[in-house]
Design a protein around this motif. Structure first.
Motif, PDB file in Angstrom:
ATOM      1  N   TYR A  58       0.862  -1.173   0.000  1.00  0.00           N
ATOM      2  CA  TYR A  58       0.000   0.000   0.000  1.00  0.00           C
ATOM      3  C   TYR A  58       0.904   1.230   0.000  1.00  0.00           C
ATOM      4  O   TYR A  58       1.729   1.406   0.900  1.00  0.00           O
ATOM      5  N   LEU A  60       1.618   4.951   0.513  1.00  0.00           N
ATOM      6  CA  LEU A  60       1.036   6.120   1.172  1.00  0.00           C
ATOM      7  C   LEU A  60       1.337   7.364   0.365  1.00  0.00           C
ATOM      8  O   LEU A  60       2.477   7.588  -0.050  1.00  0.00           O
ATOM      9  N   GLY A  61       0.312   8.176   0.156  1.00  0.00           N
ATOM     10  CA  GLY A  61       0.485   9.396  -0.618  1.00  0.00           C
ATOM     11  C   GLY A  61       0.749   9.111  -2.080  1.00  0.00           C
ATOM     12  O   GLY A  61       1.015  10.020  -2.856  1.00  0.00           O
ATOM     13  N   TRP A  63       3.270   7.670  -3.350  1.00  0.00           N
ATOM     14  CA  TRP A  63       4.699   7.690  -3.688  1.00  0.00           C
ATOM     15  C   TRP A  63       5.297   6.323  -3.429  1.00  0.00           C
ATOM     16  O   TRP A  63       5.069   5.727  -2.397  1.00  0.00           O
ATOM     17  N   LEU A  67      11.249   6.763  -2.196  1.00  0.00           N
ATOM     18  CA  LEU A  67      10.889   8.161  -1.961  1.00  0.00           C
ATOM     19  C   LEU A  67       9.786   8.273  -0.916  1.00  0.00           C
ATOM     20  O   LEU A  67       9.839   9.100  -0.006  1.00  0.00           O
ATOM     21  N   GLY A  68       8.778   7.446  -1.052  1.00  0.00           N
ATOM     22  CA  GLY A  68       7.658   7.501  -0.117  1.00  0.00           C
ATOM     23  C   GLY A  68       7.707   6.343   0.864  1.00  0.00           C
ATOM     24  O   GLY A  68       8.724   5.676   1.006  1.00  0.00           O
ATOM     25  N   ILE A  69       6.580   6.105   1.530  1.00  0.00           N
ATOM     26  CA  ILE A  69       6.498   5.039   2.523  1.00  0.00           C
ATOM     27  C   ILE A  69       5.555   3.973   2.011  1.00  0.00           C
ATOM     28  O   ILE A  69       4.466   4.282   1.547  1.00  0.00           O
ATOM     29  N   ASN A 131       9.705   4.638   9.468  1.00  0.00           N
ATOM     30  CA  ASN A 131       8.293   4.629   9.817  1.00  0.00           C
ATOM     31  C   ASN A 131       8.032   3.701  11.006  1.00  0.00           C
ATOM     32  O   ASN A 131       7.222   3.997  11.886  1.00  0.00           O
ATOM     33  N   VAL A 134       8.823   5.555  14.090  1.00  0.00           N
ATOM     34  CA  VAL A 134       7.750   6.472  14.492  1.00  0.00           C
ATOM     35  C   VAL A 134       6.621   5.687  15.162  1.00  0.00           C
ATOM     36  O   VAL A 134       6.073   6.111  16.191  1.00  0.00           O
ATOM     37  N   LEU A 138       5.157   6.210  18.975  1.00  0.00           N
ATOM     38  CA  LEU A 138       3.735   6.399  19.248  1.00  0.00           C
ATOM     39  C   LEU A 138       3.293   5.430  20.346  1.00  0.00           C
ATOM     40  O   LEU A 138       2.622   5.809  21.312  1.00  0.00           O
TER      41      LEU A 138
ATOM     42  N   PHE B  61       6.200  13.650   0.549  1.00  0.00           N
ATOM     43  CA  PHE B  61       6.681  12.296   0.294  1.00  0.00           C
ATOM     44  C   PHE B  61       6.520  11.390   1.510  1.00  0.00           C
ATOM     45  O   PHE B  61       6.110  10.254   1.416  1.00  0.00           O
ATOM     46  N   ARG B  62       6.892  11.912   2.684  1.00  0.00           N
ATOM     47  CA  ARG B  62       6.792  11.098   3.892  1.00  0.00           C
ATOM     48  C   ARG B  62       5.817  11.732   4.868  1.00  0.00           C
ATOM     49  O   ARG B  62       6.066  11.786   6.071  1.00  0.00           O
ATOM     50  N   TYR B  64       3.099  10.656   5.996  1.00  0.00           N
ATOM     51  CA  TYR B  64       2.557   9.706   6.993  1.00  0.00           C
ATOM     52  C   TYR B  64       3.398   9.753   8.267  1.00  0.00           C
ATOM     53  O   TYR B  64       2.858   9.785   9.375  1.00  0.00           O
ATOM     54  N   ASP B  65       4.729   9.780   8.093  1.00  0.00           N
ATOM     55  CA  ASP B  65       5.613   9.906   9.257  1.00  0.00           C
ATOM     56  C   ASP B  65       5.302  11.167  10.040  1.00  0.00           C
ATOM     57  O   ASP B  65       5.226  11.149  11.264  1.00  0.00           O
ATOM     58  N   LEU B  68       2.099  10.960  12.025  1.00  0.00           N
ATOM     59  CA  LEU B  68       2.247  10.180  13.255  1.00  0.00           C
ATOM     60  C   LEU B  68       3.115  10.916  14.272  1.00  0.00           C
ATOM     61  O   LEU B  68       2.869  10.826  15.478  1.00  0.00           O
ATOM     62  N   GLU B  69       4.139  11.647  13.787  1.00  0.00           N
ATOM     63  CA  GLU B  69       4.984  12.408  14.724  1.00  0.00           C
ATOM     64  C   GLU B  69       4.172  13.477  15.447  1.00  0.00           C
ATOM     65  O   GLU B  69       4.371  13.723  16.635  1.00  0.00           O
ATOM     66  N   PHE B 185      -4.349   7.074   0.783  1.00  0.00           N
ATOM     67  CA  PHE B 185      -4.314   7.853   2.004  1.00  0.00           C
ATOM     68  C   PHE B 185      -3.195   8.890   1.870  1.00  0.00           C
ATOM     69  O   PHE B 185      -2.075   8.541   1.488  1.00  0.00           O
ATOM     70  N   LEU B 186      -3.498  10.163   2.130  1.00  0.00           N
ATOM     71  CA  LEU B 186      -2.484  11.222   2.152  1.00  0.00           C
ATOM     72  C   LEU B 186      -1.972  11.643   0.768  1.00  0.00           C
ATOM     73  O   LEU B 186      -0.960  12.317   0.673  1.00  0.00           O
TER      74      LEU B 186
END
Lengths: 488, 233
Positions: A58, A60-61, A63, A67-69, A131, A134, A138, B61-62, B64-65, B68-69, B185-186
């Motif tokens: 999946y 995210l965004g 990307w 580059l992305g997650i 990620n 992070v 959390l 680009f990130r 999502y991070d 969450l931060e 998402f995002l």
């Protein structure tokens, strides 16, 4: 369909965290029930989707990595997402009745609970090293907040100790991540693994992996770094202890396991694997022994977590330098151990909370005579204990059976002793609690009766852990679904 | 003697750690990373909507991070105010009548507010952005607080909680709106990249400042406490 499920899975806990922050405890409770329903349905849907169509990535965004997650939605991840949904739903339901709505600080329980859930999902699905960090943050901060919630000096002391251990662990992990990034230029776990497998790049150094594993082991409370766990898990409210023992410590272990399975073959070694296995074994023996010696009921359960976590670290020696079949067997055994321990330990902590509420004391010897008044909670406690001991037909038995076979097949017979001794020792501390509860004390007749729902919840969890051994086959077949790697 | 051994072992562990770290860093710095992420970033900067690479990474680009931060910051804020004593704002011990502080306050607070605004705006094409601007905003709040200026909204009430949640909620709404629109998402819609990032940055600045300020103000520990389970309170 899966896109909607993913959006729901990621969005619900975060949205509910904000929503409940603005409400007081009683309203937050009603809103939370709704959120739990949504979350359980979405998790079930996602599990079913992956079970029928296989895993996917999946983005995210939109990307692509690096580059992305990317989120890795595979069989193992959805198994844990579903487990989290079940256990967190039970703990949330229990907490909504157990916690006193009159205390002003309990309104902050719900936002922290939902943030914790969001963090857990982030870790199960994470495929990006930063990620995952992070997600860990959390989880740790929400967990520390829950331990400290409105507490006295003791609770604060335990929470601060927990915070320091968690932060140190996070920093060690982060340093390892930075080194990996420096070497490979990408944070995607799959990307790093691919680079190593391709053999084009010079093989990495072991030090970053050791750093990451060390940090994660500290957060998972592996012996001898377990000192922070019993005070924190013992002093938190029972639904919080249940969440912490059942799910929170598993998150850091899960990352360590994924790192090991992906990178361990290249960066790990026989000595490292055996060393981690030995520490795990010592945790089983020492943790069980300390559990047997504790005066307070919840400390017994907390030390039992230290012991049960020890088994998980047998994954490292049992998957290094063995054939694919043995490694698969060990992975299945460990997954079952995680799932059955999560269910059993949540049941045990919730039942312990009921018992403490009933007798008005947290000492084991104060349980005298409680067997007549609270047989149901005591029975749940015992059923969970049966799974911890590893007697058939529980999930704990199936897990240990698989581990036993994996140790024999890989010629590492020395882990047998640990598996057997651990079972006997857990029997010792569970029966000690039982013995105390059957003593008929003449002078104490004053027992408070918790509400029916409080007693039903641990029973459901204990029965699930008991029945896990019978349905291990379908659970394991989804867990080991091959990862397709294709987009949705 | 035992103490001596303890110190020796500790020093040995530290030395071994530093040595291993140095060897690893040496090794890494000598080899070329197989993936060129900065290059990839530069190629895609156009599509992100902002000109500064760090802001592009953090908010596109990130993102999502970052989402969450911000959640982590909100958690810290919640944990802090859950221990707050509601009366601490009127605590006479905190009142100072330092004339130097007053004079500094008169000069610095307006300047810092302007600086916070500038940092926020600068984030789009040079170093700056929500985190830096929020920190400066919070610092000016701390200064006002030390000078005894009453700030009612910092009391653990609904206003404070709204402030804590605002930045996170807006960010989350954008995330889910993009998922509703059929993208991931995002994933921001192409045409709104820049305005959306700007809106998110602005509310984040406000919420980050609120979290930091709330942690400063609610430092005193709760007076009415909860006894441990099974102990009569």
């Amino acid at each position: 369909m899966t896109l909607w499920l993913m959006a729901g899975l990621l969005f619900t806990p975060l949205a509910w965290a904000v929503l409940t922050l603005l409400l007081d405890f009683s309203k937050g409770r009603v809103v939370t029930w709704l959120g739990i329903l949504v979350q359980v349905l979405v998790s079930l849907g996602l599990w079913a989707a992956v079970a029928s169509d296989g895993g996917f990535l999946y983005l995210l965004g939109g990307w692509q990595a690096p580059l992305g997650i990317e989120l890795r939605v595979d069989g193992l991840a959805v198994t844990f997402v579903l487990l989290t949904a079940l256990v967190a739903a039970a703990c949330g339901w229990h907490a909504s009745i157990y916690l006193d709505p009159g205390k002003p600080w309990h309104r902050y329980f719900w936002p922290l609970f939902w943030f914790l859930w969001a963090g857990l999902n982030a870790v199960w699905l994470g495929g990006d090293l930063f990620n995952l960090y992070v997600g860990l943050e959390l989880i740790s901060l929400a967990a520390v907040g829950l331990v400290a919630l409105g507490g006295q000096a003791d609770a604060l002391r335990a929470a601060i100790r927990y915070l320091m251990a968690a932060l140190l662990g996070s920093l060690a992990y982060l340093l390892g991540v930075a080194l990996i990034y420096g070497q490979f230029g990408t944070l995607s776990l799959a990307g790093v693994t691919e680079l190593m497998n391709s053999g084009d790049v010079q093989s990495g150094l072991t030090f970053p992996l050791i750093l990451m594993l060390l940090g994660l082991a500290l957060k998972t409370a592996l012996f001898p770094m377990h000192g922070w766990l019993p005070p924190a898990h013992g002093i938190a409210r029972s639904p919080v202890s249940a969440l912490l023992s059942a799910l929170v410590v598993k998150a850091s272990f899960y990352i360590a396991a994924r790192l090991w399975l992906d990178l361990g073959g290249h960066l790990g070694g026989y000595v490292l694997a055996q060393l981690i296995g030995v520490l795990g074994s010592l945790a089983v023996i020492w943790g069980s022994w300390l559990a047997f010696r504790q005066v307070k009921l919840k400390q017994v359960v907390a030390y039992s977590s230290v012991a049960q976590i020890g088994y998980l670290f047998l994954l490292f020696p049992l998957t290094w330098g063995v054939t694919e079949a043995i490694s698969q067997q060990a992975q299945q055994g460990i997954t079952l151990q995680v799932v059955s321990h999560a269910l059993a330990k949540a049941a045990m902590f919730l039942a312990a909370g009921n018992l403490i509420m009933s007798v008005g004391s947290n000492r084991v010897d104060a349980l005298a005579g409680v067997s007549r008044f609270l047989p149901f909670s005591l029975f749940s406690f015992g059923l969970a204990g049966v799974s911890l001991m590893g007697l058939p037909p529980t999930g704990g038995f199936a897990a240990k059976w698989l581990l036993l076979q994996a140790s024999l097949a890989s010629g590492q017979w020395w882990w047998l002793g640990v598996l057997l001794a651990g079972g006997l020792l857990s029997a010792a501390y569970v029966f000690r609690v039982y013995r105390a509860s059957f003593i008929e004390a003449t002078d104490t007749d004053q027992f408070y009766h918790p509400s029916r729902s409080l007693e039903v919840i641990p029973m459901i969890l204990a029965l699930l852990s008991l029945g896990l051994g019978l349905v291990a086959e379908p659970v394991l077949s989804v867990m080991s679904l091959p990862f397709e790697g294709a987009g949705p | 003697m035992r103490r001596f051994f303890g110190v020796t072992i500790l020093a040995a562990v530290c030395l071994a750690f530093a040595g291993a770290l140095m060897i690893t860093v040496w090794h890494i710095s000598g080899t070329q990373a197989p993936v060129d992420l900065p290059g990839l970033l530069a190629e895609n900067l156009e599509a992100s909507g902002v000109e500064h690479p760090i802001t592009a990474v953090l908010l596109n680009f990130r993102s999502y991070d970052t989402l969450l931060e911000i959640g982590v910051l909100v958690i810290a804020g919640i944990a802090g105010i859950s221990m707050a004593k509601t009366t601490s704002l009127e605590d006479p011990l905190l009142r100072t009548s330092d004339s130097l502080l007053y004079a500094l306050q008169r000069w610095f607070v307006p300047l810092m507010l302007v600086l916070a605004g500038y940092l926020l705006w600068a984030g789009s094409d040079r170093p700056g952005g929500a985190f830096q601007a929020g920190a400066v905003l919070a610092a000016s709040g701390v200064m006002m607080r030390l000078g005894g200026i009453p700030m009612e909204f910092l009391r653990p009430g609904v206003l404070l909680r709204l402030g804590l949640a605002l930045g996170f909620s807006v960010f989350l709404l954008v995330a889910v709106a993009s998922a509703m629109a059929g993208d991931a998402f995002l994933a921001y819609p192409e045409a709104f990249n820049k305005p959306l990032i700007l809106v998110i940055e602005t509310v984040l600045t406000f919420s980050i400042a609120m979290v930091l300020l709330a942690l400063f103000v609610s430092a005193p520990v709760n007076g009415a406490e909860e006894p441990e389970e099974g102990e009569r309170g």
